[in-house]
Design an enzyme around this catalytic site. Sequence first.
Site, short mmCIF file in Angstrom:
data_model
loop_
_atom_site.label_atom_id
_atom_site.label_comp_id
_atom_site.label_asym_id
_atom_site.label_seq_id
_atom_site.Cartn_x
_atom_site.Cartn_y
_atom_site.Cartn_z
N TYR A 1 6.83 6.65 16.86
CA TYR A 1 7.12 6.64 15.42
C TYR A 1 8.25 7.62 15.11
O TYR A 1 9.21 7.27 14.42
CB TYR A 1 5.85 7.03 14.67
CG TYR A 1 5.98 7.05 13.16
CD1 TYR A 1 5.78 5.88 12.42
CD2 TYR A 1 6.29 8.22 12.47
CE1 TYR A 1 5.88 5.89 11.03
CE2 TYR A 1 6.41 8.23 11.09
CZ TYR A 1 6.20 7.07 10.38
OH TYR A 1 6.31 7.09 9.02
N SER B 1 0.85 -1.20 0.00
CA SER B 1 0.00 0.00 0.00
C SER B 1 0.87 1.24 0.00
O SER B 1 2.08 1.18 0.23
CB SER B 1 -0.93 0.02 1.23
OG SER B 1 -0.18 0.18 2.42
N LYS C 1 12.07 6.78 13.78
CA LYS C 1 12.53 7.34 12.51
C LYS C 1 13.86 8.07 12.69
O LYS C 1 14.72 8.05 11.81
CB LYS C 1 11.46 8.26 11.92
CG LYS C 1 10.22 7.53 11.45
CD LYS C 1 10.57 6.52 10.36
CE LYS C 1 9.40 5.70 9.90
NZ LYS C 1 9.72 4.76 8.82
N ILE D 1 3.19 4.35 -0.11
CA ILE D 1 4.49 4.66 -0.71
C ILE D 1 5.17 3.39 -1.21
O ILE D 1 5.79 3.38 -2.29
CB ILE D 1 5.38 5.40 0.30
CG1 ILE D 1 4.78 6.77 0.63
CG2 ILE D 1 6.80 5.57 -0.26
CD1 ILE D 1 5.50 7.50 1.73
N SER E 1 11.35 9.70 8.18
CA SER E 1 10.25 10.67 8.19
C SER E 1 10.77 12.01 8.67
O SER E 1 11.66 12.08 9.53
CB SER E 1 9.14 10.18 9.14
OG SER E 1 8.22 11.22 9.42
#
Length: 327
Positions: A209, A52, A213, A54, A181
């Site tokens: 998250y 899904s 990252k 990217i 990110s």
Amino acid sequence: MPATAVLDAVLDRSLVLGYTRIGPSLRRRWWPADPAPGSMRGRRVVVTGATSGIGEAISVSLAELGATVHLLGRSADKVTRYAERLRQAVPGADVVEEVCDIGDLDAVRAWCADLLERVDVLHGLVHNAGAMPPKRAETPQGHETALAAHVLGPHLITELLLPALGAATTSGGSSVVFMASGGMYGAGLRGTEDEIEFRDGTYDGVQAYARTKRMQVVLADAWARRLRGGGVRVESMHPGWVATPGVTESLPRFSKVMGPLLRDARGGADTAVWLVATRPESSGSHHFWHDRALRPTTFGWQRDQDAGTVERFLAYVSTATATSAAW
């Protein structure tokens, strides 16, 4: 400094201008050329999180360039469905279906061993799989799930597949890309086990998250130093702000407010595809990219990572994955 470099830096620091679809709409006037048609023909690339968003867009773009694309996902049904969509979108595409939960280190070891029995040479490895769990949970090995999916699993995959990646040296070399990110700018690196595993304080999925990252960027730099001068290049990048199912589900308010300006998945995938297909050289100690250009890993007011914290973090990654990397 050329005017385009000044404008590029302004876009990057402004966030909204640089991270949204506005960024590439301006930057493509001066950024490096697209990969040549057919430039990935005869080359083999693994893309994680390929079912899904990217990851899906990366896989399509690489297949259009002629690559054999190994689609890796946790769900066999999803991998099969997406593989069929890719074959329809790119007639003649060479697609290999792969199933593995990269957060489960035992599953990673089993999958890598199986792949190496089937594949001698690997030209690209894109660590794109992501997770933003709302509550703290642990993998079968007792690691926090975002840490395992973003850091420990990708590190172990890179380590175990290094023989196949290194074998590509005679055919143009290989590239490993960590999909980080821009959110990592708001998170500093932690160096103790409890901090790395998010046992400290109240768990927040968005912050977990961002912190993992940041870890990816530090880890990619360490891998780049370790492999410097060889045929394997390791980079990290961020895709900007992209309209993906994960963003809509995990950040609904942000998605609603910024929706008209968000990039599509192709826009988020562009730099990863470009890095694998063209293998640009990155200079200096950092290897962090966005919109086909190297970017700083800290904002102006932020200090570089403390060397001792980096050392402790890398030591924990090696211990947790039972690897003996010579950082």
